[in-house]
Write a protein that holds these residues in place. Structure first.
Motif, mmCIF file in Angstrom:
data_model
loop_
_atom_site.group_PDB
_atom_site.id
_atom_site.type_symbol
_atom_site.label_atom_id
_atom_site.label_comp_id
_atom_site.label_asym_id
_atom_site.label_seq_id
_atom_site.Cartn_x
_atom_site.Cartn_y
_atom_site.Cartn_z
ATOM 1 N N THR A 60 0.868 -1.245 -0.130
ATOM 2 C CA THR A 60 -0.063 0.143 -0.041
ATOM 3 C C THR A 60 0.931 1.217 0.012
ATOM 4 O O THR A 60 0.220 2.208 -0.554
ATOM 5 C CB THR A 60 -0.928 0.044 1.289
ATOM 6 O OG1 THR A 60 -0.138 0.202 2.379
ATOM 7 C CG2 THR A 60 -1.779 -1.004 1.366
ATOM 8 N N VAL A 78 -4.885 1.904 0.133
ATOM 9 C CA VAL A 78 -4.239 2.289 -1.194
ATOM 10 C C VAL A 78 -4.923 3.500 -1.636
ATOM 11 O O VAL A 78 -4.182 4.396 -2.341
ATOM 12 C CB VAL A 78 -4.591 1.156 -2.240
ATOM 13 C CG1 VAL A 78 -4.482 1.601 -3.571
ATOM 14 C CG2 VAL A 78 -3.596 -0.242 -1.918
ATOM 15 N N SER A 79 -6.166 3.689 -1.128
ATOM 16 C CA SER A 79 -6.921 5.035 -1.785
ATOM 17 C C SER A 79 -6.249 5.920 -1.067
ATOM 18 O O SER A 79 -5.773 7.195 -1.668
ATOM 19 C CB SER A 79 -8.337 4.924 -1.194
ATOM 20 O OG SER A 79 -8.968 5.975 -1.573
ATOM 21 N N ASN A 132 -6.054 -7.038 -2.676
ATOM 22 C CA ASN A 132 -6.441 -6.857 -1.470
ATOM 23 C C ASN A 132 -6.841 -7.982 -0.538
ATOM 24 O O ASN A 132 -6.458 -7.981 0.557
ATOM 25 C CB ASN A 132 -7.258 -5.623 -1.346
ATOM 26 C CG ASN A 132 -8.454 -5.897 -1.897
ATOM 27 O OD1 ASN A 132 -8.380 -6.457 -2.957
ATOM 28 N ND2 ASN A 132 -9.544 -5.084 -1.551
ATOM 29 N N ASP A 170 -3.325 -3.526 -6.791
ATOM 30 C CA ASP A 170 -4.666 -3.051 -7.307
ATOM 31 C C ASP A 170 -5.808 -3.665 -6.414
ATOM 32 O O ASP A 170 -5.789 -5.072 -6.533
ATOM 33 C CB ASP A 170 -4.651 -3.540 -8.861
ATOM 34 C CG ASP A 170 -5.814 -3.243 -9.601
ATOM 35 O OD1 ASP A 170 -6.630 -2.535 -9.020
ATOM 36 O OD2 ASP A 170 -5.898 -3.439 -10.895
ATOM 37 N N THR A 171 -6.504 -2.903 -5.905
ATOM 38 C CA THR A 171 -7.471 -3.290 -5.250
ATOM 39 C C THR A 171 -8.991 -3.907 -5.841
ATOM 40 O O THR A 171 -9.701 -4.460 -5.376
ATOM 41 C CB THR A 171 -7.835 -2.395 -4.047
ATOM 42 O OG1 THR A 171 -8.249 -0.975 -4.695
ATOM 43 C CG2 THR A 171 -6.881 -2.149 -3.046
ATOM 44 N N ASP A 172 -8.729 -3.477 -7.360
ATOM 45 C CA ASP A 172 -10.031 -3.966 -7.889
ATOM 46 C C ASP A 172 -9.553 -5.459 -8.832
ATOM 47 O O ASP A 172 -10.400 -5.715 -9.032
ATOM 48 C CB ASP A 172 -10.170 -3.063 -9.144
ATOM 49 C CG ASP A 172 -10.639 -1.497 -8.520
ATOM 50 O OD1 ASP A 172 -11.184 -1.748 -7.396
ATOM 51 O OD2 ASP A 172 -10.563 -0.704 -9.157
ATOM 52 N N TYR A 192 -7.242 -2.847 3.102
ATOM 53 C CA TYR A 192 -6.217 -2.551 2.176
ATOM 54 C C TYR A 192 -6.797 -1.480 1.024
ATOM 55 O O TYR A 192 -6.043 -0.694 0.443
ATOM 56 C CB TYR A 192 -5.536 -3.860 1.530
ATOM 57 C CG TYR A 192 -4.914 -4.301 2.367
ATOM 58 C CD1 TYR A 192 -3.407 -4.073 2.536
ATOM 59 C CD2 TYR A 192 -5.294 -5.649 3.119
ATOM 60 C CE1 TYR A 192 -2.558 -4.634 3.379
ATOM 61 C CE2 TYR A 192 -4.315 -6.351 4.152
ATOM 62 C CZ TYR A 192 -3.059 -5.867 4.308
ATOM 63 O OH TYR A 192 -2.029 -6.673 5.028
ATOM 64 N N ARG A 193 -7.828 -1.667 0.849
ATOM 65 C CA ARG A 193 -8.598 -0.598 -0.279
ATOM 66 C C ARG A 193 -8.435 0.731 0.410
ATOM 67 O O ARG A 193 -8.183 1.672 -0.398
ATOM 68 C CB ARG A 193 -9.911 -1.079 -0.379
ATOM 69 C CG ARG A 193 -10.788 -0.137 -1.602
ATOM 70 C CD ARG A 193 -12.310 -0.833 -1.622
ATOM 71 N NE ARG A 193 -12.408 -2.141 -2.160
ATOM 72 C CZ ARG A 193 -12.243 -2.469 -3.230
ATOM 73 N NH1 ARG A 193 -11.998 -1.861 -4.393
ATOM 74 N NH2 ARG A 193 -12.564 -3.740 -3.560
ATOM 75 N N ASN A 194 -8.917 0.956 1.706
ATOM 76 C CA ASN A 194 -8.505 2.372 1.980
ATOM 77 C C ASN A 194 -7.364 2.734 2.130
ATOM 78 O O ASN A 194 -6.891 4.049 1.901
ATOM 79 C CB ASN A 194 -9.285 2.385 3.465
ATOM 80 C CG ASN A 194 -10.698 2.216 3.607
ATOM 81 O OD1 ASN A 194 -11.353 2.121 2.658
ATOM 82 N ND2 ASN A 194 -11.260 1.555 4.617
ATOM 83 N N PRO A 245 -10.863 -6.950 3.092
ATOM 84 C CA PRO A 245 -10.219 -6.420 2.137
ATOM 85 C C PRO A 245 -10.155 -4.809 2.103
ATOM 86 O O PRO A 245 -9.548 -4.310 1.483
ATOM 87 C CB PRO A 245 -10.964 -7.024 0.763
ATOM 88 C CG PRO A 245 -11.613 -8.276 1.358
ATOM 89 C CD PRO A 245 -11.632 -8.161 2.899
ATOM 90 N N GLU A 246 -11.443 -4.251 2.764
ATOM 91 C CA GLU A 246 -11.425 -2.943 2.756
ATOM 92 C C GLU A 246 -10.209 -2.242 3.320
ATOM 93 O O GLU A 246 -10.119 -1.059 3.135
ATOM 94 C CB GLU A 246 -12.823 -2.680 3.447
ATOM 95 C CG GLU A 246 -14.194 -2.779 2.820
ATOM 96 C CD GLU A 246 -13.940 -2.326 1.542
ATOM 97 O OE1 GLU A 246 -13.951 -1.130 1.189
ATOM 98 O OE2 GLU A 246 -14.112 -2.879 0.405
#
Length: 287
Positions: free
Chosen positions: A130, A184-185, A164, A158-160, A180-182, A177-178
């Protein structure tokens, strides 16, 4: 007809041996060496003499014998420990001659600050999961380098793509998974701030990996003869800091080339993300 040895030579040799022995004895006593053995020998000789003269009984002789044996055993143990110490030292010397070094001399859980390493760099590349803390800590120096005309390339997951979820399976500090999504964002938001600092649109480039890298990388002027690469080995389900090590182009040619090539492999395996607009682009890289 064989000739008999010269008695003068034989007596001289014996005298030299006795003199050498006496000198060694005096030196040992002055330096406090082998005192346990000298005491044991003295006790043994005196006890034997007293036994022959009938001055002491058998129980005292037996006790004295056991005491002397104990001293000899202790001395033998000490000698064995010294031999083991010498063997260990020799093994270390042999290992250093073959290129092996202690892990403490090679790996570090507290890598040095990177600001100094990249203060004058013209080409910087970073790989991580991240990179939230890394980019946040490096934000000022990255801003200065971009304004000076440097190129900065950043690779993170790439969290898409489901990376993640893979990261969660390997992590002990995240359970969804959220997480890592947060993160990375947040990193992409920081990089978006840097986008305007570059001297051109391609000065700052971001790519997203469809898998979790097994190690992080920081490459500083990687194509230069004095290039540097720092490698962080990612662990599994632990909160311990990642062990890191450094490579130099002018010292670690083969390994340096390997990890430099690994960065390029990951770069080509990732898809591009436009840092300024937050949109995705199809040019460059593959999924």
């Amino acid at each position: 007809m064989p000739t008999s040895p010269d008695p003068r030579i034989d007596s001289h040799s014996k005298a030299t041996t006795v003199s050498s022995g006496a000198s060694r004895l005096g030196q040992d006593l002055r330096q406090g060496r082998n005192l346990d053995l000298y005491i044991a020998v003295t006790v043994a000789v005196v006890t034997a003499a007293l036994g022959v003269l009938g001055v002491v009984d058998s129980s005292i002789l037996a006790a004295s014998t056991l005491a002397v044996l104990a001293v000899m055993a202790i001395s033998g143990l000490a000698t064995r420990h010294e031999v083991d110490g010498v063997r260990t030292a020799l093994n270390r010397i042999a290992a250093s001659e073959t290129g092996e070094v202690a892990a403490e001399r090679f790996l570090s859980s507290h890598p040095p600050a990177v600001d100094t390493e990249i203060a004058t760099a013209t080409d910087i590349a970073i790989v991580g999961i991240t990179l939230t803390r890394t980019v946040r800590d490096m934000l000022p120096v990255l801003d200065r380098r971009l304004r000076a005309g440097a190129r900065v390339r950043v690779v993170l997951i790439d969290t898409d793509s489901g990376a993640n979820a893979e990261a969660v399976a390997r992590s002990k500090k995240a359970d969804t998974p959220e997480f890592y999504r947060n993160r990375v964002s947040a990193t992409l938001d920081l990089l978006r701030v840097l986008a305007s600092s570059g001297s051109s649109e391609s000065a700052l480039q971001i790519r997203l990996l469809p898998f979790v890298p097994t190690f992080g990388l920081l490459l500083v002027d990687a194509d230069d003869v004095h290039g540097r690469i720092r490698v962080a080995m990612y662990q599994h389900r632990t909160l311990e800091p990642n062990p890191t090590f450094g490579l130099r182009a002018d010292r670690d040619a083969w390994w340096y080339g390997l990890f430099k090539g690994q960065f390029e492999t990951m770069w080509e395996s990732a898809r591009e993300r436009e840092p300024g607009t937050g949109g995705h682009a199809a040019r460059g890289g593959s999924n």
